[in-house]
Design an enzyme around this catalytic site. Structure first.
Site, PDB file in Angstrom:
ATOM      1  N   GLU A 108      -2.107   2.617  12.978  1.00  0.00           N
ATOM      2  CA  GLU A 108      -2.479   1.862  11.783  1.00  0.00           C
ATOM      3  C   GLU A 108      -3.981   1.647  11.780  1.00  0.00           C
ATOM      4  O   GLU A 108      -4.541   1.128  12.749  1.00  0.00           O
ATOM      5  CB  GLU A 108      -1.757   0.507  11.755  1.00  0.00           C
ATOM      6  N   ASP A 135      -7.031   8.322  13.485  1.00  0.00           N
ATOM      7  CA  ASP A 135      -6.385   9.207  12.529  1.00  0.00           C
ATOM      8  C   ASP A 135      -5.092   9.797  13.087  1.00  0.00           C
ATOM      9  O   ASP A 135      -5.054  10.330  14.204  1.00  0.00           O
ATOM     10  CB  ASP A 135      -7.358  10.329  12.165  1.00  0.00           C
ATOM     11  N   ASP A 158       0.868   6.011   2.101  1.00  0.00           N
ATOM     12  CA  ASP A 158       0.086   5.888   0.877  1.00  0.00           C
ATOM     13  C   ASP A 158       0.462   7.026  -0.070  1.00  0.00           C
ATOM     14  O   ASP A 158       0.351   8.195   0.285  1.00  0.00           O
ATOM     15  CB  ASP A 158      -1.408   5.949   1.211  1.00  0.00           C
ATOM     16  N   LYS A 162      -2.412   9.173  -8.001  1.00  0.00           N
ATOM     17  CA  LYS A 162      -3.180   9.939  -8.984  1.00  0.00           C
ATOM     18  C   LYS A 162      -3.189  11.416  -8.575  1.00  0.00           C
ATOM     19  O   LYS A 162      -3.389  11.741  -7.415  1.00  0.00           O
ATOM     20  CB  LYS A 162      -4.603   9.410  -9.077  1.00  0.00           C
ATOM     21  N   ASP A 194       8.629   4.782  -2.094  1.00  0.00           N
ATOM     22  CA  ASP A 194       9.081   4.204  -3.356  1.00  0.00           C
ATOM     23  C   ASP A 194       8.453   4.927  -4.550  1.00  0.00           C
ATOM     24  O   ASP A 194       8.468   4.408  -5.666  1.00  0.00           O
ATOM     25  CB  ASP A 194       8.778   2.703  -3.412  1.00  0.00           C
ATOM     26  N   LYS A 227       8.126  -6.785   2.887  1.00  0.00           N
ATOM     27  CA  LYS A 227       7.482  -7.296   1.675  1.00  0.00           C
ATOM     28  C   LYS A 227       7.024  -6.140   0.800  1.00  0.00           C
ATOM     29  O   LYS A 227       7.145  -6.177  -0.429  1.00  0.00           O
ATOM     30  CB  LYS A 227       6.291  -8.185   2.059  1.00  0.00           C
TER      31      LYS A 227
END
Length: 247
Positions: A108, A135, A158, A162, A194, A227
């Site tokens: 992370e 990385d 992530d 776009k 998601d 969350k």
């Protein structure tokens, strides 16, 4: 870990160089966000980072040993689990605490997330996790040997939603081949997203990786509802879970 690290390009992206020594601009699968801690995160960092966080500079050492950071070798554990993008550690702490016989490497790059994870690990008593902010692609290439990983977790990477940013997505044919090579035979790669178009891309990529078998599955009931996941559901996005096994 790979045996010969001489001549390996340094891990930290801002230090990667071209062959003639110039700094290299790279397409990364993540962006580094703010680094300011809340008081709770600062307290967790102070209490646990020396035990459970692998410093960025440590991985560049020729004698780096992941086993040394865990304090036990392959013969003393059931396997190594790698989580890419552990966030604030909601899933990490719960899943690692339920698997004390496994070592868990959580990758992370968001430092407040690392600090939050430390607090959750402390609360859960999950001392079998080490965190690394290097990385993920580099880490799999240089810190993990072939067939060394029992499970790989990639929960809600992530989406770079776009279209012009799709090239930054983690799950690509090249990364799938790398990840498959690091899984031991029978090893499992669990993913969740998601974003429907990313799920479709994952399926397209992973279904064509010859070393993997799998596809869309029911939600993994051991994975806590975080969350982040609740936020996606609240926004009307469906959650897709995938599971692939190394042949």
């Amino acid at each position: 870990m790979t045996d010969d690290r001489r001549g390996v390009t340094p891990a930290r992206p801002h230090q990667k160089l071209t062959e003639d020594g110039r700094r290299m601009r790279e397409v990364l699968t993540y962006s580094r966000r703010g680094s300011r801690f809340t008081p709770t995160q600062a307290a967790a960092w102070e209490a646990y980072h020396e035990q459970w966080v692998i410093p960025d500079e440590a991985v560049d050492a020729e004698d780096f040993s992941l086993d040394a950071w865990f304090g036990r070798g392959p013969e003393d554990r059931d396997g190594l689990i790698v989580e890419i993008g552990s966030g604030v550690g909601e899933a990490t702490a719960a899943l690692a605490a339920a698997r004390p016989s496994y070592d868990v490497l959580a990758i992370e790059v968001w430092r407040p997330g690392v600090a939050a994870t430390l607090g959750r690990l402390g609360e859960a008593g999950a001392a079998n996790v080490r965190l690394c902010s290097v990385d993920a692609v580099w880490s799999l290439e240089h810190l993990l040997g072939p067939e060394s990983v029992a499970e790989l977790w990639t929960f809600f990477p992530d989406p770079w939603h776009k279209k012009r940013h799709h090239k930054r997505r983690l799950v690509t044919p090249a990364f799938a081949a790398l990840a498959a090579s690091r899984l031991r035979p029978g090893g499992v790669w669990r993913l969740a997203t998601d974003w429907q178009d990313y799920a479709e891309q994952m399926l397209e990529v992973l279904d064509t990786e010859p070393a993997l078998d799998g596809g869309v599955v029911e939600r993994w009931d051991e994975r806590p509802v975080t969350k982040f996941e609740r936020k996606g559901v609240a926004a009307g996005r469906a959650i897709t879970d995938l599971r692939y096994r190394r042949r």
